[in-house]
Each structure stands twice: as C-alpha cells, then as structure tokens.
Design a protein around this motif. Structure first.
Motif, PDB file in Angstrom:
ATOM      1  N   LEU A  30       0.838  -1.195   0.000  1.00  0.00           N
ATOM      2  CA  LEU A  30       0.000   0.000   0.000  1.00  0.00           C
ATOM      3  C   LEU A  30       0.877   1.251   0.000  1.00  0.00           C
ATOM      4  CD1 LEU A  30      -2.853   1.123   0.014  1.00  0.00           C
ATOM      5  CD2 LEU A  30      -2.801   1.028   2.502  1.00  0.00           C
ATOM      6  N   VAL A  31       1.925   1.252   0.803  1.00  0.00           N
ATOM      7  CA  VAL A  31       2.852   2.394   0.840  1.00  0.00           C
ATOM      8  C   VAL A  31       3.472   2.592  -0.540  1.00  0.00           C
ATOM      9  CG1 VAL A  31       4.988   3.313   1.848  1.00  0.00           C
ATOM     10  CG2 VAL A  31       3.332   2.106   3.299  1.00  0.00           C
ATOM     11  N   LEU A  32       3.888   1.502  -1.173  1.00  0.00           N
ATOM     12  CA  LEU A  32       4.486   1.604  -2.503  1.00  0.00           C
ATOM     13  C   LEU A  32       3.480   2.072  -3.543  1.00  0.00           C
ATOM     14  CD1 LEU A  32       6.688  -1.591  -2.315  1.00  0.00           C
ATOM     15  CD2 LEU A  32       7.522   0.769  -2.437  1.00  0.00           C
ATOM     16  N   ALA A  33       2.235   1.664  -3.398  1.00  0.00           N
ATOM     17  CA  ALA A  33       1.197   2.124  -4.328  1.00  0.00           C
ATOM     18  C   ALA A  33       0.959   3.624  -4.168  1.00  0.00           C
ATOM     19  CB  ALA A  33      -0.100   1.355  -4.097  1.00  0.00           C
ATOM     20  N   GLU A  38       1.707   9.033  -6.102  1.00  0.00           N
ATOM     21  CA  GLU A  38       1.995  10.405  -5.678  1.00  0.00           C
ATOM     22  C   GLU A  38       3.208  10.992  -6.396  1.00  0.00           C
ATOM     23  OE1 GLU A  38       0.257  12.458  -3.654  1.00  0.00           O
ATOM     24  OE2 GLU A  38      -1.277  10.924  -3.409  1.00  0.00           O
ATOM     25  N   SER A  39       4.270  10.193  -6.573  1.00  0.00           N
ATOM     26  CA  SER A  39       5.517  10.756  -7.102  1.00  0.00           C
ATOM     27  C   SER A  39       6.168   9.935  -8.208  1.00  0.00           C
ATOM     28  CB  SER A  39       6.530  10.889  -5.967  1.00  0.00           C
ATOM     29  OG  SER A  39       6.959   9.593  -5.542  1.00  0.00           O
ATOM     30  N   TRP A  98      -9.967   3.884   4.211  1.00  0.00           N
ATOM     31  CA  TRP A  98      -9.354   5.019   4.908  1.00  0.00           C
ATOM     32  C   TRP A  98      -8.242   5.668   4.068  1.00  0.00           C
ATOM     33  CZ3 TRP A  98      -4.187   4.597   5.530  1.00  0.00           C
ATOM     34  CH2 TRP A  98      -3.641   3.306   5.444  1.00  0.00           C
ATOM     35  N   ILE A  99      -7.707   4.942   3.081  1.00  0.00           N
ATOM     36  CA  ILE A  99      -6.615   5.484   2.271  1.00  0.00           C
ATOM     37  C   ILE A  99      -7.023   6.773   1.567  1.00  0.00           C
ATOM     38  CG2 ILE A  99      -7.075   4.156   0.161  1.00  0.00           C
ATOM     39  CD1 ILE A  99      -3.635   5.015   1.672  1.00  0.00           C
ATOM     40  N   VAL A 100      -8.316   6.951   1.324  1.00  0.00           N
ATOM     41  CA  VAL A 100      -8.812   8.185   0.702  1.00  0.00           C
ATOM     42  C   VAL A 100      -8.406   9.392   1.556  1.00  0.00           C
ATOM     43  CG1 VAL A 100     -10.890   9.441  -0.001  1.00  0.00           C
ATOM     44  CG2 VAL A 100     -10.729   6.991  -0.389  1.00  0.00           C
ATOM     45  N   LYS A 125      -5.892   0.923  -4.865  1.00  0.00           N
ATOM     46  CA  LYS A 125      -6.143  -0.508  -4.804  1.00  0.00           C
ATOM     47  C   LYS A 125      -5.685  -1.191  -6.092  1.00  0.00           C
ATOM     48  CE  LYS A 125      -7.775  -2.541  -1.941  1.00  0.00           C
ATOM     49  NZ  LYS A 125      -7.151  -3.224  -0.800  1.00  0.00           N
ATOM     50  N   ARG A 126      -5.969  -0.557  -7.236  1.00  0.00           N
ATOM     51  CA  ARG A 126      -5.525  -1.117  -8.510  1.00  0.00           C
ATOM     52  C   ARG A 126      -4.002  -1.171  -8.566  1.00  0.00           C
ATOM     53  NH1 ARG A 126      -9.472   2.027 -10.948  1.00  0.00           N
ATOM     54  NH2 ARG A 126      -7.925   3.590 -11.493  1.00  0.00           N
ATOM     55  N   GLN A 127      -3.368  -0.085  -8.143  1.00  0.00           N
ATOM     56  CA  GLN A 127      -1.908  -0.017  -8.196  1.00  0.00           C
ATOM     57  C   GLN A 127      -1.289  -1.069  -7.279  1.00  0.00           C
ATOM     58  OE1 GLN A 127      -0.296   2.386 -10.246  1.00  0.00           O
ATOM     59  NE2 GLN A 127       1.370   0.990  -9.940  1.00  0.00           N
ATOM     60  N   ALA A 128      -1.809  -1.201  -6.079  1.00  0.00           N
ATOM     61  CA  ALA A 128      -1.269  -2.186  -5.137  1.00  0.00           C
ATOM     62  C   ALA A 128      -1.435  -3.602  -5.678  1.00  0.00           C
ATOM     63  CB  ALA A 128      -1.929  -2.042  -3.784  1.00  0.00           C
ATOM     64  N   ALA A 129      -2.590  -3.886  -6.272  1.00  0.00           N
ATOM     65  CA  ALA A 129      -2.850  -5.208  -6.824  1.00  0.00           C
ATOM     66  C   ALA A 129      -1.968  -5.467  -8.047  1.00  0.00           C
ATOM     67  CB  ALA A 129      -4.316  -5.343  -7.193  1.00  0.00           C
TER      68      ALA A 129
END
Length: 136
Positions: A30-33, A38-39, A98-100, A125-129
């Motif tokens: 999740l942090v990596l997503a 973000e960057s 809550w990530i929102v 969620k898509r990015q993490a998956a």
C-alpha cells in the motif's frame, strides 16, 4: 522483489519502505502504491501545491520540518508511513477505504460511501494489486 517498470525504486528505498511499514503496521504494498501514484518514485518530486518527495508530504501537515527535510527519502518515508498508520486509526473506515483520507482528511473521506468509493481509493487498490512489489 522489484518488477520491471519499477527500476527507479532502488534497494535502499525499498528497505526504508519495508522497515517503516513494519514499524507502523502498514502493508508495504500500500505504501508503494501511494508512492507510485503520488511521485512515481521520484525522490525530488514537487507539486504545485507544495507537496514534496516520494509520498508528497507538505510543511502544513508536518510543521517543524522544512521542505528540504521532507525531501529526504528516509524522513519522507518515515513520516509518510507514520501518517498512514495514524489515518487508519483515526478514520475508522471499512477495509482499506481510509486510504482516501491521505489526500482528503478523515471527515471528507467518510463522505465517500462504501462500496461506491472515490476514484482515489480505487486507483491505489488497482496499483497495489497490479504492482504487488513485495512477494509474500
């Protein structure tokens, strides 16, 4: 561990994500997503709104830190993962919705009714998956 399109994410940054994710009980994927969205893993990323670094933190949210300090990868990841853990505890929202709040704050995030989630949440969620950078 690191996929092909994530060559910008070096071993040092990944080790910081793993360390601070574990310290704050946050899923490193999740942090990596969040970092990717973000960057795009750019250490020196700067937005027009004053957000900086890998997790796009700002001095308004982190008083006492300078922009230069927030650009430091370790400081950015340390504070960003701690902030994510704080939001998860404070927002008390179902699943990972809550990530929102990472961009909106808890009160605004709660206006996005489950299961009709904000596109921001869906994007993470898509990015993490898709990435699943950390092999379990």
């Amino acid at each position: 561990i690191i996929g092909d399109d994530r060559s910008m994410l070096n071993t040092y940054l990944l080790s910081l994500v793993l360390f601070y994710s574990a310290q704050n009980a946050i899923d490193p994927n999740l942090v990596l997503a969040v970092m990717k969205n973000e960057s795009n893993y750019q250490v020196n990323a700067m937005s027009s709104t004053g957000d900086v670094g890998l997790l796009q933190l700002n001095v308004r949210s982190f008083p006492g830190y300078t922009i230069q300090e927030l650009l430091d990868p370790e400081t950015n990841i340390k504070l960003g993962t701690k902030y994510l853990a704080q939001l998860r505890r404070q927002c008390k929202m179902p699943n990972d919705t809550w990530i929102v709040s990472f961009n909106t704050g808890c009160s605004k995030a709660k206006t996005f009714k489950y299961p009709h989630l904000h596109s921001y949440y869906k994007k993470y969620k898509r990015q993490a998956a898709k990435d699943n950078l950390i092999l379990h």
